[in-house]
Design a protein around this motif. Structure first.
Motif, PDB file in Angstrom:
ATOM      1  N   ALA A  94     -12.479   1.979  -8.507  1.00  0.00           N
ATOM      2  CA  ALA A  94     -12.518   0.540  -8.806  1.00  0.00           C
ATOM      3  C   ALA A  94     -12.157   0.275 -10.259  1.00  0.00           C
ATOM      4  O   ALA A  94     -11.574  -0.747 -10.601  1.00  0.00           O
ATOM      5  N   GLU A  95     -12.480   1.228 -11.112  1.00  0.00           N
ATOM      6  CA  GLU A  95     -12.198   1.042 -12.528  1.00  0.00           C
ATOM      7  C   GLU A  95     -10.690   1.117 -12.756  1.00  0.00           C
ATOM      8  O   GLU A  95      -9.993   1.884 -12.083  1.00  0.00           O
ATOM      9  N   HIS A  96     -10.169   0.343 -13.690  1.00  0.00           N
ATOM     10  CA  HIS A  96      -8.756   0.358 -14.082  1.00  0.00           C
ATOM     11  C   HIS A  96      -7.804  -0.200 -13.029  1.00  0.00           C
ATOM     12  O   HIS A  96      -6.641  -0.395 -13.307  1.00  0.00           O
ATOM     13  N   VAL A  97      -8.267  -0.444 -11.791  1.00  0.00           N
ATOM     14  CA  VAL A  97      -7.302  -0.816 -10.765  1.00  0.00           C
ATOM     15  C   VAL A  97      -6.724  -2.195 -11.073  1.00  0.00           C
ATOM     16  O   VAL A  97      -7.392  -3.083 -11.598  1.00  0.00           O
ATOM     17  N   PHE A  98      -5.432  -2.344 -10.826  1.00  0.00           N
ATOM     18  CA  PHE A  98      -4.734  -3.562 -11.209  1.00  0.00           C
ATOM     19  C   PHE A  98      -4.190  -4.243  -9.955  1.00  0.00           C
ATOM     20  O   PHE A  98      -4.358  -5.441  -9.774  1.00  0.00           O
ATOM     21  N   GLY A  99      -3.575  -3.477  -9.069  1.00  0.00           N
ATOM     22  CA  GLY A  99      -3.076  -4.063  -7.831  1.00  0.00           C
ATOM     23  C   GLY A  99      -2.141  -3.112  -7.130  1.00  0.00           C
ATOM     24  O   GLY A  99      -1.717  -2.113  -7.695  1.00  0.00           O
ATOM     25  N   GLN A 100      -1.823  -3.428  -5.876  1.00  0.00           N
ATOM     26  CA  GLN A 100      -0.892  -2.575  -5.148  1.00  0.00           C
ATOM     27  C   GLN A 100       0.360  -3.366  -4.771  1.00  0.00           C
ATOM     28  O   GLN A 100       0.349  -4.587  -4.700  1.00  0.00           O
ATOM     29  N   PHE A 101       1.438  -2.623  -4.563  1.00  0.00           N
ATOM     30  CA  PHE A 101       2.700  -3.242  -4.180  1.00  0.00           C
ATOM     31  C   PHE A 101       2.687  -3.467  -2.682  1.00  0.00           C
ATOM     32  O   PHE A 101       2.200  -2.644  -1.927  1.00  0.00           O
ATOM     33  N   ARG A 102       3.266  -4.590  -2.255  1.00  0.00           N
ATOM     34  CA  ARG A 102       3.328  -4.870  -0.824  1.00  0.00           C
ATOM     35  C   ARG A 102       4.443  -4.010  -0.215  1.00  0.00           C
ATOM     36  O   ARG A 102       5.592  -4.102  -0.609  1.00  0.00           O
ATOM     37  N   THR A 103       4.102  -3.153   0.695  1.00  0.00           N
ATOM     38  CA  THR A 103       5.090  -2.263   1.298  1.00  0.00           C
ATOM     39  C   THR A 103       4.928  -2.311   2.810  1.00  0.00           C
ATOM     40  O   THR A 103       3.845  -2.057   3.329  1.00  0.00           O
ATOM     41  N   ASP A 104       6.010  -2.650   3.511  1.00  0.00           N
ATOM     42  CA  ASP A 104       5.956  -2.728   4.967  1.00  0.00           C
ATOM     43  C   ASP A 104       5.807  -1.331   5.562  1.00  0.00           C
ATOM     44  O   ASP A 104       6.398  -0.372   5.072  1.00  0.00           O
ATOM     45  N   GLY A 105       5.032  -1.248   6.604  1.00  0.00           N
ATOM     46  CA  GLY A 105       4.979  -0.012   7.373  1.00  0.00           C
ATOM     47  C   GLY A 105       4.071   1.057   6.817  1.00  0.00           C
ATOM     48  O   GLY A 105       3.978   2.138   7.372  1.00  0.00           O
ATOM     49  N   LEU A 106       3.421   0.774   5.702  1.00  0.00           N
ATOM     50  CA  LEU A 106       2.482   1.757   5.171  1.00  0.00           C
ATOM     51  C   LEU A 106       1.086   1.135   5.165  1.00  0.00           C
ATOM     52  O   LEU A 106       0.936  -0.047   4.897  1.00  0.00           O
ATOM     53  N   PRO A 107       0.075   1.949   5.458  1.00  0.00           N
ATOM     54  CA  PRO A 107      -1.290   1.399   5.439  1.00  0.00           C
ATOM     55  C   PRO A 107      -1.700   1.031   4.015  1.00  0.00           C
ATOM     56  O   PRO A 107      -1.636   1.868   3.119  1.00  0.00           O
ATOM     57  N   ALA A 108      -2.063  -0.218   3.821  1.00  0.00           N
ATOM     58  CA  ALA A 108      -2.416  -0.681   2.481  1.00  0.00           C
ATOM     59  C   ALA A 108      -3.724  -0.040   2.038  1.00  0.00           C
ATOM     60  O   ALA A 108      -4.563   0.347   2.858  1.00  0.00           O
ATOM     61  N   TRP A 109      -3.877   0.083   0.719  1.00  0.00           N
ATOM     62  CA  TRP A 109      -5.158   0.550   0.184  1.00  0.00           C
ATOM     63  C   TRP A 109      -6.199  -0.519   0.447  1.00  0.00           C
ATOM     64  O   TRP A 109      -5.989  -1.681   0.093  1.00  0.00           O
ATOM     65  N   PRO A 110      -7.315  -0.163   1.056  1.00  0.00           N
ATOM     66  CA  PRO A 110      -8.322  -1.182   1.333  1.00  0.00           C
ATOM     67  C   PRO A 110      -8.980  -1.660   0.036  1.00  0.00           C
ATOM     68  O   PRO A 110      -9.229  -0.858  -0.874  1.00  0.00           O
ATOM     69  N   GLY A 111      -9.224  -2.955  -0.015  1.00  0.00           N
ATOM     70  CA  GLY A 111      -9.963  -3.505  -1.152  1.00  0.00           C
ATOM     71  C   GLY A 111      -9.171  -3.601  -2.440  1.00  0.00           C
ATOM     72  O   GLY A 111      -9.712  -3.949  -3.472  1.00  0.00           O
ATOM     73  N   VAL A 112      -7.869  -3.284  -2.382  1.00  0.00           N
ATOM     74  CA  VAL A 112      -7.052  -3.388  -3.605  1.00  0.00           C
ATOM     75  C   VAL A 112      -6.179  -4.637  -3.491  1.00  0.00           C
ATOM     76  O   VAL A 112      -5.452  -4.784  -2.512  1.00  0.00           O
ATOM     77  N   PRO A 113      -6.256  -5.550  -4.443  1.00  0.00           N
ATOM     78  CA  PRO A 113      -5.463  -6.785  -4.338  1.00  0.00           C
ATOM     79  C   PRO A 113      -3.969  -6.495  -4.424  1.00  0.00           C
ATOM     80  O   PRO A 113      -3.560  -5.486  -5.008  1.00  0.00           O
ATOM     81  N   TYR A 114      -3.173  -7.377  -3.837  1.00  0.00           N
ATOM     82  CA  TYR A 114      -1.729  -7.231  -3.943  1.00  0.00           C
ATOM     83  C   TYR A 114      -1.253  -7.752  -5.289  1.00  0.00           C
ATOM     84  O   TYR A 114      -1.726  -8.788  -5.766  1.00  0.00           O
ATOM     85  N   LEU A 115      -0.290  -7.042  -5.893  1.00  0.00           N
ATOM     86  CA  LEU A 115       0.212  -7.455  -7.200  1.00  0.00           C
ATOM     87  C   LEU A 115       0.881  -8.819  -7.133  1.00  0.00           C
ATOM     88  O   LEU A 115       0.775  -9.624  -8.055  1.00  0.00           O
ATOM     89  N   ASP A 116       1.601  -9.085  -6.017  1.00  0.00           N
ATOM     90  CA  ASP A 116       2.316 -10.358  -5.955  1.00  0.00           C
ATOM     91  C   ASP A 116       1.371 -11.544  -5.766  1.00  0.00           C
ATOM     92  O   ASP A 116       1.793 -12.688  -5.775  1.00  0.00           O
ATOM     93  N   GLU A 117       0.078 -11.252  -5.573  1.00  0.00           N
ATOM     94  CA  GLU A 117      -0.891 -12.347  -5.508  1.00  0.00           C
ATOM     95  C   GLU A 117      -1.651 -12.493  -6.826  1.00  0.00           C
ATOM     96  O   GLU A 117      -2.469 -13.391  -6.982  1.00  0.00           O
TER      97      GLU A 117
END
Lengths: 161, 659
Positions: free
Chosen positions: B138-161
């Motif tokens: 949880a520390e340092h996390v900034f966001g994840q990239f939206r990528t089709d077809g891959l399971p998203a990291w749970p609980g990590v906000p999307y960067l484009d949001e």
């Protein structure tokens, strides 16, 4: 007095073209750390330009210096963002600590101080670059400590010299 | 010289790195030869839609390195070597959020790329341990990239949001911070150089100029002159030798978008430059770049080299018969060289002084030949414009200003960095939504836009929709896009003084109104911020005289100077005077600085309750104006005090009060 290291730079520009003047000045300063009187005379001879013209161009631009750099070269950014975040006080603290004015080199050749218009790292203001290493978000207190650490190390901290 | 020293030595590319062959490039850029089988999957790997092994991206632009990315990078490499982890390390440019630097992204083969902020060297091992084991701390996390077809990291906000990215329209900055700037293959895989190939194949220079004019693209360097029209002037001269100059001499203090584009996505500039050269029929192009940007210069040299090797620069580009040679000229640090004719003089090896226009450079410029000078951001817009056409381009923005604009947000703001928004975005949205507002609970005072030639925008005009015209109507200008936010602790007279000091030093000295006028203007501002105690002889009289003549002097400088620098030189004073007259009046009539910035106008006293008598202030006082025995409260003798403020800085207890 021919300094061999300048000669090799001049040889890269066989034609006496005026447009090569600034690149040559930059290369000479890069190699020697500053522009000496002798080097400017040599450049003038090579380009078939009066030395006054060479000196005129060199003094016009902020990049060129006419005193050797210190072992520890401090560049204080005086861009807008840095100013708003208090770079004037940082500069003041540096002047007091090093006992030199911007553009000067301390007598022992250890420190030199330079004011630059903007390093382009405005997001990290205020910024001081020491021997090319950026120090972000400095305060008068922190810059004194940083200078002390450089003084202790004797300036051989990955600097360009 | 500078930033390069922060960087650890660059690792050799891996033997099994994904590459394009010359055949593939020709296939992609529309020449006849077919590409090899499986090209699409190579491209997917180059786009990094998927990775075959863990990939670690470190934001290593100048700003990232300043924040310590060099040490982060070294720590990552040490970690991988120690644990014998097979992973790729990629140095990317700046994604734009400087205040979160150093940024580190990790992409696992079956997971989307996830980004972490403020990753200095220390947390690297813990962070990599966790992510390689399949969990995101949880520390340092900034966001994840939206990528089709891959399971998203749970609980990590999307960067484009993320509030910083969501309102942006990223065209010029689309690849910055995402791709490896040292790889031309990655740029091509993301659609790069297709625009150049298409233009060379399908359009005549005149058609290209028409398209650029129809798109409504205007110069992003400050003036806002329609780019297509400028090109036509040069195209129609019919001279045999013409030049294109890319102005990357980003002299505006407070602007750094050109640096970020060149460091993060240099091929976009190279492609834009080639398109522009084709448009006007130039066979030689110069990039005039600041010597203070060593990393950008390094990246640009590398990019030019790669493009030449792929036949995208040099003679007979892609078999079209069009040739282009690109040279790099390092600027030597003169603000006035942003002016076109001064820049030309500088390239010619002269003092960078402007000359009267006409003749305009588009008719008679470098070495007397027609020359078009475009800013980095203008050129970086061209690949997209040429790909998608003028209609697509002009659909974004306001009627007079089309497309997007990159702004460099800095100063007293929560999130500093580079933002790219559609023209017509409200200033309020940029400062408060994207920038996150003013930190430390302070109140907004003004935004300084457009560098030394621009102006300040006060609270009542926060809702201005940013375009070239609307900014002029509130006394500011687009400039190159530096946005410096100021809060209640900023003194507007001091800001004006700062800019006048800058302009006065940078005035080239050719014309008298600018050379002498700016100096006089600075003197006036210095006098009204000087304490009575420091005045001697007729100083007080001169101060009054200055106040009376200030506005008239500003008008004279504006109306009679030779070039843009002089004509806009009084802007900082005029604009602060227009919106913050009360602050000037407080300095002039009441002799006080409401923001407590002008130290000489402050009065100091020591809070006897707080003072422990440590004697620090007395020892630091250069005027011996502080008296008191050790371990008893001290006092300041007002008659002796010179108002330097040393005691405030010396006191560790905050017992010295400035009013």
């Amino acid at each position: 007095m021919v300094q061999p290291d300048i000669q090799s730079i001049l040889e890269q520009y066989p034609q006496p073209k005026r447009e090569n003047l600034i690149p040559i000045l930059q290369a000479v300063q890069e190699r020697c750390g500053y522009l000496s009187q002798e080097s400017m005379i040599q450049i003038g001879n090579r380009l078939k330009l009066p030395v006054s013209k060479v000196y005129g161009v060199a003094t016009f631009y902020n990049q060129f210096r006419f005193q050797p750099k210190g072992k520890v070269h401090c560049q204080v950014c005086r861009g807008t963002a840095c100013h708003v975040k208090g770079s004037a006080k940082v500069l003041e603290a540096l002047k007091q600590t090093l006992k030199i004015e911007p553009g000067q080199t301390s007598r022992d050749g250890m420190f030199s101080l330079e004011v630059v218009a903007c390093i382009g790292a405005c997001g990290l203001a205020p910024v001081v670059a020491i021997n090319g290493e950026f120090h972000a978000g400095v305060t008068p207190d922190s810059i004194r400590k940083i200078i002390k650490s450089y003084a202790k190390k004797g300036g051989d901290n990955g600097g360009s010299e | 010289m500078a930033a390069a020293n922060n960087r650890p030595s660059v690792a050799e590319p891996r033997a099994d790195a994904v590459r394009l062959g010359p055949q593939d490039v020709h296939h992609l850029l529309g020449a006849a030869a077919p590409g090899h089988v499986g090209l699409e999957s190579t491209l997917a790997l180059l786009r990094r839609d998927r990775v075959t092994r863990p990939t670690i991206y470190v934001g290593a632009g100048t700003c990232g390195l300043g924040a310590g990315a060099g040490k982060t990078l070294a720590a990552v490499r040490t970690y991988l070597a120690d644990r014998k982890v097979d992973a790729d390390v990629v140095e990317v440019g700046c994604i734009g959020l400087c205040s979160a630097e150093p940024l580190l992204d990790i992409q696992l083969p079956d997971r989307p790329r996830v980004s972490f902020k403020a990753v200095t060297a220390d947390p690297v091992p813990i962070l990599l341990d966790a992510v390689l084991a399949g969990s995101v701390p949880a520390e340092h996390v900034f966001g994840q990239f939206r990528t089709d077809g891959l399971p998203a990291w749970p609980g990590v906000p999307y960067l484009d949001e993320h509030p910083f990215f969501a309102p942006q329209t990223r065209w010029v900055l689309a690849n910055c911070g995402l791709i490896d700037p040292t790889s031309i293959d990655e740029y091509i895989a993301r659609g790069g150089y297709r625009a150049l190939a298409r233009v060379l194949r399908e359009q005549t220079p005149a058609e290209l100029c028409d398209a650029v004019e129809a798109s409504g693209l205007r110069g992003r360097g400050g003036g806002g002159f329609p780019t297509g029209r400028k090109w036509k002037f040069a195209l129609n001269t019919g001279a045999a030798q013409k030049y294109v100059i890319c102005n990357a001499d980003e002299g505006d203090p407070g602007a750094f978008m050109d640096r970020a584009v060149i460091e993060g996505d240099p091929h976009r500039l190279v492609e834009g430059l080639a398109i522009a050269a084709y448009g006007i029929g130039a066979s030689k192009a110069y990039v005039y770049i600041r010597a203070e940007y060593p990393l950008a210069i390094e990246r640009l040299i590398q990019a030019l080299d790669q493009a030449k090797r792929y036949g995208l620069l040099g003679s007979d580009i892609l078999g079209s018969g069009f040739s282009l040679e690109v040279l790099i000229k390092q600027g030597a640090g003169a603000f006035v060289c942003g002016e076109e004719t001064a820049l030309i003089h500088s390239i010619e090896g002269r003092r960078g002084m402007p000359r009267p226009r006409p003749p305009f450079p588009a008719v008679q410029g470098l070495f007397g030949k027609p020359t078009v000078i475009n800013n980095v951001e203008t050129l970086a817009n061209l690949p997209l414009l040429a790909t998608n056409g003028p209609q697509w381009f002009s659909a974004v923005g306001t009627p007079t200003s089309r497309g997007t604009k990159v702004f460099a947000l800095s100063g007293k703001i929560a999130r500093t960095g580079l933002v790219e928004v559609a023209m017509g975005t409200k200033l309020r949205d940029i400062v408060f939504a994207i920038g996150g507002g003013i930190p430390n609970g302070k109140a907004y005072k003004a935004v300084q836009i457009g560098g030394p030639s621009g102006g300040c925008i006060p609270t009542q005009h926060l809702d201005v929709e940013i375009d070239y015209e609307s900014l002029k109507s509130v006394g500011a200008m687009m400039g190159s896009g530096g946005l410096v936010v100021m809060d209640e602790d900023t003194c507007m007279v001091d800001v004006a003084k700062f800019f006048m000091d800058f302009i006065q030093r940078e005035s080239c000295g050719k014309c008298i109104p600018c050379r002498e006028g700016t100096k006089r203007m600075l003197e006036i501002l210095q006098r009204i911020t000087r304490s009575r105690r420091m005045e001697k002889g007729a100083d007080a009289l001169l101060r009054f005289k200055g106040v009376m003549y200030m506005e008239r002097l500003a008008d004279v400088i504006r109306d009679t100077s030779l070039c843009g620098l002089g004509q806009t030189a009084p802007n900082p004073v005029l604009s602060t005077l227009r919106w913050f007259r009360d602050e000037y009046e407080a300095h002039i009539f009441e002799r006080r600085c409401p923001a407590h910035v002008c130290t000489e106008l402050l009065h100091y006293r020591i809070d006897t309750e707080e003072c422990t008598g440590c004697t620090m202030c007395a020892r630091h006082c250069p005027a011996d104006a502080i008296v008191g025995a050790a371990k008893t409260p001290h006092y300041i003798v007002a008659e002796k005090c010179i108002g330097c403020g040393s005691c405030v800085q010396a006191c560790r207890l905050g017992a010295v009060i400035a009013e």
